[in-house]
Design a protein around this motif. Structure first.
Motif, PDB file in Angstrom:
ATOM      1  N   GLU A 286       0.822  -1.200   0.000  1.00  0.00           N
ATOM      2  CA  GLU A 286       0.000   0.000   0.000  1.00  0.00           C
ATOM      3  C   GLU A 286       0.866   1.264   0.000  1.00  0.00           C
ATOM      4  OE1 GLU A 286      -2.547   3.093   0.371  1.00  0.00           O
ATOM      5  OE2 GLU A 286      -1.015   2.737   1.915  1.00  0.00           O
ATOM      6  N   GLU A 287       1.764   1.371   0.971  1.00  0.00           N
ATOM      7  CA  GLU A 287       2.565   2.594   1.064  1.00  0.00           C
ATOM      8  C   GLU A 287       3.479   2.780  -0.145  1.00  0.00           C
ATOM      9  OE1 GLU A 287       5.952   4.723   3.890  1.00  0.00           O
ATOM     10  OE2 GLU A 287       5.118   2.768   4.473  1.00  0.00           O
ATOM     11  N   ILE A 288       4.236   1.739  -0.500  1.00  0.00           N
ATOM     12  CA  ILE A 288       5.184   1.867  -1.609  1.00  0.00           C
ATOM     13  C   ILE A 288       4.508   1.707  -2.964  1.00  0.00           C
ATOM     14  CG2 ILE A 288       7.200   0.811  -2.712  1.00  0.00           C
ATOM     15  CD1 ILE A 288       7.862   2.528  -0.292  1.00  0.00           C
ATOM     16  N   ALA A 289       3.742   0.646  -3.131  1.00  0.00           N
ATOM     17  CA  ALA A 289       3.167   0.351  -4.448  1.00  0.00           C
ATOM     18  C   ALA A 289       2.059   1.319  -4.850  1.00  0.00           C
ATOM     19  CB  ALA A 289       2.628  -1.084  -4.465  1.00  0.00           C
ATOM     20  N   VAL A 290       1.377   1.929  -3.874  1.00  0.00           N
ATOM     21  CA  VAL A 290       0.239   2.801  -4.197  1.00  0.00           C
ATOM     22  C   VAL A 290       0.533   4.257  -3.826  1.00  0.00           C
ATOM     23  CG1 VAL A 290      -2.206   3.256  -3.811  1.00  0.00           C
ATOM     24  CG2 VAL A 290      -1.384   0.889  -3.922  1.00  0.00           C
ATOM     25  N   GLU A 291       0.719   4.533  -2.537  1.00  0.00           N
ATOM     26  CA  GLU A 291       0.887   5.918  -2.083  1.00  0.00           C
ATOM     27  C   GLU A 291       2.096   6.595  -2.735  1.00  0.00           C
ATOM     28  OE1 GLU A 291       0.881   6.588   2.099  1.00  0.00           O
ATOM     29  OE2 GLU A 291      -0.813   5.242   2.475  1.00  0.00           O
ATOM     30  N   ASN A 292       3.232   5.926  -2.721  1.00  0.00           N
ATOM     31  CA  ASN A 292       4.433   6.552  -3.257  1.00  0.00           C
ATOM     32  C   ASN A 292       4.423   6.619  -4.779  1.00  0.00           C
ATOM     33  OD1 ASN A 292       6.788   7.203  -1.128  1.00  0.00           O
ATOM     34  ND2 ASN A 292       5.491   5.567  -0.353  1.00  0.00           N
ATOM     35  N   ARG A 293       3.696   5.727  -5.402  1.00  0.00           N
ATOM     36  CA  ARG A 293       3.510   5.844  -6.851  1.00  0.00           C
ATOM     37  C   ARG A 293       2.760   7.135  -7.165  1.00  0.00           C
ATOM     38  NH1 ARG A 293       0.079   5.306 -10.998  1.00  0.00           N
ATOM     39  NH2 ARG A 293       0.877   4.364 -12.914  1.00  0.00           N
ATOM     40  N   ASP A 294       1.731   7.406  -6.388  1.00  0.00           N
ATOM     41  CA  ASP A 294       0.966   8.639  -6.586  1.00  0.00           C
ATOM     42  C   ASP A 294       1.842   9.873  -6.381  1.00  0.00           C
ATOM     43  OD1 ASP A 294      -1.251   7.105  -7.107  1.00  0.00           O
ATOM     44  OD2 ASP A 294      -2.128   7.327  -5.107  1.00  0.00           O
ATOM     45  N   VAL A 295       2.734   9.810  -5.390  1.00  0.00           N
ATOM     46  CA  VAL A 295       3.648  10.926  -5.136  1.00  0.00           C
ATOM     47  C   VAL A 295       4.538  11.159  -6.352  1.00  0.00           C
ATOM     48  CG1 VAL A 295       5.652  11.666  -3.786  1.00  0.00           C
ATOM     49  CG2 VAL A 295       3.661  10.673  -2.626  1.00  0.00           C
ATOM     50  N   PHE A 296       5.106  10.086  -6.883  1.00  0.00           N
ATOM     51  CA  PHE A 296       6.038  10.197  -8.016  1.00  0.00           C
ATOM     52  C   PHE A 296       5.335  10.685  -9.282  1.00  0.00           C
ATOM     53  CE2 PHE A 296       8.462   8.117 -11.547  1.00  0.00           C
ATOM     54  CZ  PHE A 296       9.648   8.818 -11.384  1.00  0.00           C
ATOM     55  N   VAL A 297       4.215  10.078  -9.597  1.00  0.00           N
ATOM     56  CA  VAL A 297       3.468  10.468 -10.791  1.00  0.00           C
ATOM     57  C   VAL A 297       2.937  11.896 -10.649  1.00  0.00           C
ATOM     58  CG1 VAL A 297       1.423   9.980 -12.193  1.00  0.00           C
ATOM     59  CG2 VAL A 297       2.884   8.095 -11.407  1.00  0.00           C
ATOM     60  N   GLY A 298       2.490  12.247  -9.447  1.00  0.00           N
ATOM     61  CA  GLY A 298       1.989  13.588  -9.204  1.00  0.00           C
ATOM     62  C   GLY A 298       3.060  14.660  -9.360  1.00  0.00           C
ATOM     63  N   ALA A 299       4.315  14.263  -9.186  1.00  0.00           N
ATOM     64  CA  ALA A 299       5.420  15.211  -9.326  1.00  0.00           C
ATOM     65  C   ALA A 299       5.969  15.247 -10.746  1.00  0.00           C
ATOM     66  CB  ALA A 299       6.537  14.850  -8.355  1.00  0.00           C
ATOM     67  N   GLY A 300       5.351  14.475 -11.646  1.00  0.00           N
ATOM     68  CA  GLY A 300       5.803  14.478 -13.035  1.00  0.00           C
ATOM     69  C   GLY A 300       6.473  13.202 -13.492  1.00  0.00           C
ATOM     70  N   GLY A 301       6.511  12.194 -12.631  1.00  0.00           N
ATOM     71  CA  GLY A 301       7.081  10.908 -13.029  1.00  0.00           C
ATOM     72  C   GLY A 301       6.208  10.214 -14.059  1.00  0.00           C
ATOM     73  N   GLU A 302       6.826   9.430 -14.908  1.00  0.00           N
ATOM     74  CA  GLU A 302       6.090   8.795 -15.998  1.00  0.00           C
ATOM     75  C   GLU A 302       5.941   7.286 -15.835  1.00  0.00           C
ATOM     76  OE1 GLU A 302       8.348   9.876 -19.428  1.00  0.00           O
ATOM     77  OE2 GLU A 302       7.831  12.022 -19.298  1.00  0.00           O
ATOM     78  N   GLN A 303       6.897   6.663 -15.173  1.00  0.00           N
ATOM     79  CA  GLN A 303       6.870   5.195 -15.060  1.00  0.00           C
ATOM     80  C   GLN A 303       7.365   4.789 -13.677  1.00  0.00           C
ATOM     81  OE1 GLN A 303       8.517   2.776 -18.412  1.00  0.00           O
ATOM     82  NE2 GLN A 303       9.903   1.969 -16.855  1.00  0.00           N
ATOM     83  N   TYR A 304       6.562   4.003 -12.973  1.00  0.00           N
ATOM     84  CA  TYR A 304       6.880   3.617 -11.598  1.00  0.00           C
ATOM     85  C   TYR A 304       6.531   2.150 -11.413  1.00  0.00           C
ATOM     86  CZ  TYR A 304       6.628   3.732  -6.421  1.00  0.00           C
ATOM     87  OH  TYR A 304       6.801   3.501  -5.071  1.00  0.00           O
TER      88      TYR A 304
END
Length: 348
Positions: A286-304
Motif C-alpha cells: 500500500e505505502e510503496i506500491a500505491v501511495e508513493n507511486r501517486d507521489v512520483f506520478v503527481g510530481a511528473g514521473g512517468e513510469q513507476y
C-alpha cells in the motif's frame, strides 16, 4: 540415542487478525507499547502512553483498517506469505536434511501466531532445540531485539526450556544478495527500462541510530552489495528510508521526498524495491506500491514499478535452507551423529 525433536521458527513482525478497527487497535496497542519500538523512560514514557491510548488508538485504527482491507485476501498478506515460506522451507529441509527431521513453524512478534505462545507449544511438545530465524535481513533494536526479549521472558518463567538459537541478521549473506539481484533482473527483463533503482528500507528514528543501532549500516551495506551484483553505477541507484512516524527526524533521505524530487532532476522512470522486507505487507503493497507511486506520478514521473519482496520465491527458500544449515551444523544433528557413529562401530 534418539534424535532430539528440533524445530525452525520463522518469525516476522505481525499483523492484525482482521482488517477491522477493533483488530487493528489491538495490534497497534501491542506493537506501539513495546519499549523497543518507541523508546523513552519516566515522564517521556508517560507522555507517549497518553498519546498512544488517548489519540493514536482512538483515531488511527479506522484509517489503518481501511488500508488493510484494500490488500486483504482471506488473511493478511504477511501471514499468508509467512505460511508459504514455512511450507516451502519444510519441503526443502525434508529433501536436503532428511536425517534431522526438522519441523518448521511460524510466529509473530506481535499478533498471532504469537512467539511466546509458539515457544510454549513447542516446549510442551518436547522440542529440545529451536532455531529462531527473524525475517529481518538487517538487524535493528526495533525489530530483531524484541524477539530476543520475548525469548528471554519465556525462559525466565519456564523451569525447563529448549536450547534456543537466534540468527542475528543476514544483510550481507551471498544468497540473500543473489536472491535480490535475481529478483530485480527477472522483473526488469519483463518490464520497460527505468532510469533509476530505488532501494527503500523501513526507517527508524535518527536518534536510535545515534545511540548505536547498526541498522543504517546494514541497509547501506545491502544496497552496495546489490548494486555491485547488478553492475549499477552510482547514478543508477539510491538508498532511501520510508514509513516515518511522528515529529522526530528519521533516517534520511526519505523515500517519498526523494520520489517527489526526482522528476525535476530528469528521472522520470523508476523501479523500487524494499530489501528490508522478507514478505510483502502493508508497508510495501500500500505505502510503496500505491501511495508513493501517486507521489512520483503527481510530481511528473512517468513510469513507476514496485518490485515485489522475495516472499516464497526459490531464492528466498535457498537462503533460508542455507541459514538453517550454517547455524545448526553440529547442533541439530548431534544425537544423530553420535548414533550413526555407534552403529558404524557396532558394524565393524
Amino acid at each position: 540415542m534418539s534424535q532430539p525433536k528440533t524445530a525452525v521458527l520463522l518469525v516476522n513482525l505481525g499483523s492484525p487478525d482482521e482488517p477491522t478497527p477493533a483488530a487493528v487497535r489491538r495490534y497497534l496497542k501491542e506493537f506501539l507499547s513495546d519499549r523497543r519500538v518507541v523508546e523513552g523512560n519516566g515522564i517521556m514514557r508517560l507522555v507517549w502512553l497518553t498519546v498512544l491510548n488517548g489519540i493514536i488508538l482512538t483515531f488511527r485504527p479506522r484509517k489503518v483498517a481501511k488500508l488493510y482491507a484494500s490488500i486483504w485476501d482471506q488473511d493478511s498478506p504477511l501471514r499468508l506469505i509467512l505460511n508459504q515460506q514455512v511450507a516451502a522451507l519444510q519441503l526443502a529441509l525434508q529433501q536436503q536434511m532428511p536425517v534431522q527431521n526438522i519441523q518448521v513453524y511460524s510466529a509473530m512478534t506481535y499478533g498471532n501466531p504469537g512467539l511466546t505462545a509458539r515457544l510454549e507449544e513447542l516446549n510442551e511438545a518436547g522440542y529440545k532445540k529451536i532455531l529462531v530465524v527473524p525475517l529481518y535481513p538487517q538487524y535493528s533494536a526495533t525489530t530483531t531485539a524484541p524477539i530476543y526479549d520475548l525469548i528471554a521472558r519465556f525462559q525466565m518463567k519456564t523451569r525447563d526450556f529448549p536450547d534456543i538459537r537466534v540468527i542475528h541478521d543476514y544483510h550481507d549473506h551471498p544468497l540473500y544478495i543473489r536472491a535480490l539481484a535475481e529478483s530485480v533482473q527477472a522483473f526488469q527483463a519483463n518490464n520497460p527500462h527505468s532510469d533509476k533503482l530505488i532501494l527503500s528500507y523501513h526507517g527508524i528514528p535518527q536518534e536510535y541510530a545515534a545511540k548505536g543501532d547498526p541498522y543504517p549500516e546494514h541497509c547501506h551495506r545491502t544496497s552496495e552489495l546489490l548494486a555491485k551484483a547488478l553492475g549499477l553505477v552510482a547514478d543508477q541507484w539510491q538508498t532511501t528510508f520510508q514509513s516515518r512516524f511522528g515529529p522526530k527526524a528519521w533516517l534520511q533521505p526519505y523515500t517519498d521526498k526523494t520520489l517527489e524530487a526526482l522528476p525535476e532532476r530528469g528521472v522520470k522512470k523508476v523501479d523500487i524495491i524494499c530489501p528490508a522486507f522478507a514478505a510483502d505487507c502493508l508497508e510495501t503493497l500500500e505505502e510503496i506500491a500505491v501511495e508513493n507511486r501517486d507521489v512520483f506520478v503527481g510530481a511528473g514521473g512517468e513510469q513507476y514499478h514496485y518490485i515485489p519482496a522475495l516472499n516464497a520465491e526459490q531464492g528466498m527458500i535457498n537462503l533460508l535452507v542455507a541459514l538453517v544449515q550454517e547455524n545448526s551444523t553440529g547442533w541439530f544433528n548431534q544425537a544423530g551423529t553420535v548414533n550413526e557413529q555407534k552403529e558404524t562401530n557396532d558394524a565393524s
